[in-house]
Design an enzyme around this catalytic site. Structure first.
Site, PDB file in Angstrom:
ATOM      1  N   CYS A   1     -71.613  49.391  -6.714  1.00  0.00           N
ATOM      2  CA  CYS A   1     -72.895  49.309  -7.436  1.00  0.00           C
ATOM      3  C   CYS A   1     -73.435  50.705  -7.741  1.00  0.00           C
ATOM      4  CB  CYS A   1     -73.906  48.540  -6.585  1.00  0.00           C
ATOM      5  SG  CYS A   1     -75.531  48.397  -7.371  1.00  0.00           S
TER       6      CYS A   1
ATOM      7  N   GLU B   1     -85.896  50.310 -13.710  1.00  0.00           N
ATOM      8  CA  GLU B   1     -85.459  49.524 -14.857  1.00  0.00           C
ATOM      9  C   GLU B   1     -85.674  48.039 -14.578  1.00  0.00           C
ATOM     10  OE1 GLU B   1     -82.129  52.354 -16.887  1.00  0.00           O
ATOM     11  OE2 GLU B   1     -81.425  51.070 -15.294  1.00  0.00           O
TER      12      GLU B   1
ATOM     13  N   CYS C   1     -73.854  49.596  -1.646  1.00  0.00           N
ATOM     14  CA  CYS C   1     -72.667  48.783  -1.916  1.00  0.00           C
ATOM     15  C   CYS C   1     -71.690  49.613  -2.755  1.00  0.00           C
ATOM     16  CB  CYS C   1     -73.059  47.495  -2.634  1.00  0.00           C
ATOM     17  SG  CYS C   1     -74.152  46.470  -1.613  1.00  0.00           S
TER      18      CYS C   1
ATOM     19  N   CYS D   1     -85.305  40.117 -15.012  1.00  0.00           N
ATOM     20  CA  CYS D   1     -84.651  40.656 -13.810  1.00  0.00           C
ATOM     21  C   CYS D   1     -85.471  41.851 -13.339  1.00  0.00           C
ATOM     22  CB  CYS D   1     -83.225  41.061 -14.168  1.00  0.00           C
ATOM     23  SG  CYS D   1     -82.327  41.829 -12.811  1.00  0.00           S
TER      24      CYS D   1
ATOM     25  N   CYS E   1     -75.240  43.642 -14.095  1.00  0.00           N
ATOM     26  CA  CYS E   1     -75.340  43.748 -12.633  1.00  0.00           C
ATOM     27  C   CYS E   1     -74.704  45.039 -12.148  1.00  0.00           C
ATOM     28  CB  CYS E   1     -74.584  42.602 -11.960  1.00  0.00           C
ATOM     29  SG  CYS E   1     -75.148  41.006 -12.447  1.00  0.00           S
TER      30      CYS E   1
ATOM     31  N   CYS F   1     -81.859  52.235  -4.027  1.00  0.00           N
ATOM     32  CA  CYS F   1     -81.514  51.205  -3.036  1.00  0.00           C
ATOM     33  C   CYS F   1     -80.810  51.873  -1.871  1.00  0.00           C
ATOM     34  CB  CYS F   1     -80.577  50.170  -3.671  1.00  0.00           C
ATOM     35  SG  CYS F   1     -80.195  48.764  -2.597  1.00  0.00           S
TER      36      CYS F   1
HETATM   37  N1  SAH Z   1     -79.803  43.783  -3.477  1.00  0.00           N
HETATM   38  C1  SAH Z   1     -79.582  42.457  -4.033  1.00  0.00           C
HETATM   39  C2  SAH Z   1     -79.602  42.474  -5.559  1.00  0.00           C
HETATM   40  C3  SAH Z   1     -78.420  43.207  -6.150  1.00  0.00           C
HETATM   41  S1  SAH Z   1     -78.022  43.011  -7.854  1.00  0.00           S
HETATM   42  C4  SAH Z   1     -78.266  41.896  -3.534  1.00  0.00           C
HETATM   43  O1  SAH Z   1     -77.500  42.643  -2.935  1.00  0.00           O
HETATM   44  O2  SAH Z   1     -78.021  40.720  -3.719  1.00  0.00           O
HETATM   45  C5  SAH Z   1     -77.392  41.387  -8.033  1.00  0.00           C
HETATM   46  C6  SAH Z   1     -75.895  41.201  -7.820  1.00  0.00           C
HETATM   47  O3  SAH Z   1     -75.089  42.072  -8.599  1.00  0.00           O
HETATM   48  C7  SAH Z   1     -75.483  41.377  -6.364  1.00  0.00           C
HETATM   49  O4  SAH Z   1     -74.670  40.319  -5.976  1.00  0.00           O
HETATM   50  C8  SAH Z   1     -74.699  42.664  -6.457  1.00  0.00           C
HETATM   51  O5  SAH Z   1     -73.806  42.816  -5.382  1.00  0.00           O
HETATM   52  C9  SAH Z   1     -74.017  42.525  -7.774  1.00  0.00           C
HETATM   53  N2  SAH Z   1     -73.430  43.759  -8.299  1.00  0.00           N
HETATM   54  C10 SAH Z   1     -73.750  45.021  -7.987  1.00  0.00           C
HETATM   55  N3  SAH Z   1     -72.970  45.896  -8.662  1.00  0.00           N
HETATM   56  C11 SAH Z   1     -72.138  45.173  -9.422  1.00  0.00           C
HETATM   57  C12 SAH Z   1     -71.113  45.504 -10.365  1.00  0.00           C
HETATM   58  N4  SAH Z   1     -70.800  46.764 -10.644  1.00  0.00           N
HETATM   59  N5  SAH Z   1     -70.464  44.478 -10.971  1.00  0.00           N
HETATM   60  C13 SAH Z   1     -70.798  43.198 -10.705  1.00  0.00           C
HETATM   61  N6  SAH Z   1     -71.769  42.830  -9.845  1.00  0.00           N
HETATM   62  C14 SAH Z   1     -72.416  43.805  -9.204  1.00  0.00           C
END
Ligand code: SAH
Length: 359
Positions: free
Chosen positions: A123, A96, A120, A109, A339, A116
């Site tokens: 996420c 996506e 986390c 984006c 995000c 991934c």
């Molecule tokens: N792998 C990269 C890009 C991730 S997406 C990274 O870790 O930075 C971009 C941001 O969205 C990251 O800071 C990630 O931690 C955050 N993110 C992921 N899931 C989320 C959620 N459910 N709510 C808010 N932010 C989230």
């Protein structure tokens, strides 16, 4: 003329590689500029339609080279104008990408991996696990598809590497994609318009620090103690907070540019006044700004978003100590484009399936 069975894919070439390929095929290198311009500025991938090339050259290119582009499989539009693109890759895998309209600049984006590996805890993409890395052509190809579908003029948008995947876990292909997108004969994207967001893989940060073409850096910190960070960002066990912060201190910054520290706010987990004060101390002496991301909640994510009052109180402590703070607007939540909400249903492998795959 018949093509060779596995034709090289021009979408995977940076301009230097295309020039070298042309020379090996007895063709002047400068045609690479025209081909880049067709592909990236005008969205034309059919060599036959590249009308400023001589006909025999067009025929030779069509016979000897492929040019693959991710296929638009679905497109959804949020009430706030954000659009989520589901793209199918040559092997049938899906990713996506998201278009976030805004003024003065629109933002694309991009994903860097199918799924991934970082897992986390808050996420959804992390739930998919890593299916595979994207190639440079697939990363840069997302821009061709989105810019073409949206009719965006070249070099008038920002790019954030914040879709699916961890860009520093797919370092070489990600940097090659940025080099392709930056090419002055193609989209000519300026590094100031690109932000790479990472969990903070320290060797990757150090490599990035030496790159001639340097995007803006965003580091997903999300916690102020190693215990909490290990729970939220499991891969951080390898790189304690102090090491990540040290790598940020060594990171060369252009004049006036700063490192963004992303901090997801989870109710009762990392959002206390003590956390805010520790964050201030951690970032002391770094040219930093903090981007607070109130959790985008989703079924199966075992955390909650703090109240607006709680979010404001946390932001106020940072601001009172002189930090620049912003609270990220959640865009496209109704279509799960915000995000942490990018997930390709059905193709993700559950832990049980992955275990079965490995047997
Ligand atoms: N792998 C990269 C890009 C991730 S997406 C990274 O870790 O930075 C971009 C941001 O969205 C990251 O800071 C990630 O931690 C955050 N993110 C992921 N899931 C989320 C959620 N459910 N709510 C808010 N932010 C989230």
């Amino acid at each position: 003329m018949t093509g060779s069975p596995t034709r090289p894919d021009v979408a995977e070439f940076d301009r230097a590689e295309l020039e070298a390929w042309l020379e090996r095929h007895g063709t002047p290198a400068f045609h690479a500029r025209q081909i880049f311009s067709w592909m990236y500025r005008r969205g034309v991938t059919d060599f036959g339609a590249m009308t400023d090339l001589a006909r025999p050259l067009r025929a030779m290119l069509a016979a000897e080279l492929a040019c693959s582009t991710p296929r638009l499989a679905d497109r959804e539009r949020s009430t706030d104008g954000t659009e989520k693109f589901l793209l199918a890759l040559a092997d049938g895998r899906q990713i996506e990408s998201v278009f976030i309209p805004d003024s003065p600049a629109n933002t694309l984006c991009l994903s860097t991996q199918v799924g991934c590996a970082m897992q986390c805890a808050f996420c959804l993409t992390g739930r998919m696990g890593l299916t595979r890395h994207l190639t440079a052509g697939e990363i840069a190809g997302q821009v061709r598809v989105l810019a073409g579908s949206l009719d965006l003029p070249p070099d008038r948008f920002n790019i954030v590497l914040m879709g699916m995947g961890e860009p520093l876990h797919n370092y070489d292909q990600t940097m090659k994609a940025l080099r392709i997108l930056a090419d002055p004969h193609g989209l000519h994207v300026s590094p100031r318009r690109v932000t790479l967001s990472t969990v903070g893989i320290v060797p990757g940060l150090d490599r990035l620090a030496a790159e001639p073409w340097m995007p803006n850096l965003a580091v997903s910190l999300h916690a102020t103690t190693d215990e909490v960070r290990a729970r939220l960002v499991p891969t951080s066990r390898k790189h304690p907070i102090a090491e990540v912060i040290d790598a940020c201190r060594r990171f060369p910054l252009r004049r006036r540019s700063r490192i963004t520290f992303e901090y997801v706010l989870l109710d009762g987990v990392n959002d206390t006044a003590e956390d805010a004060r520790r964050l201030v101390r951690l970032l002391a002496g770094i040219r930093a700004k903090v981007n607070l991301i109130p959790l985008n909640e989703a079924a199966g994510i075992p955390f909650a978003r703090p109240s607006d009052a709680g979010i404001n109180a946390f932001a106020a402590i940072l601001a009172d100590h002189g930090l620049t703070v912003s609270v990220r607007k959640s865009r496209g939540r109704d279509i799960r484009a915000a995000c942490g909400q990018l997930i390709v249903e059905g193709l993700g492998r559950s832990p049980a399936q992955r275990a079965a795959d490995a047997m």
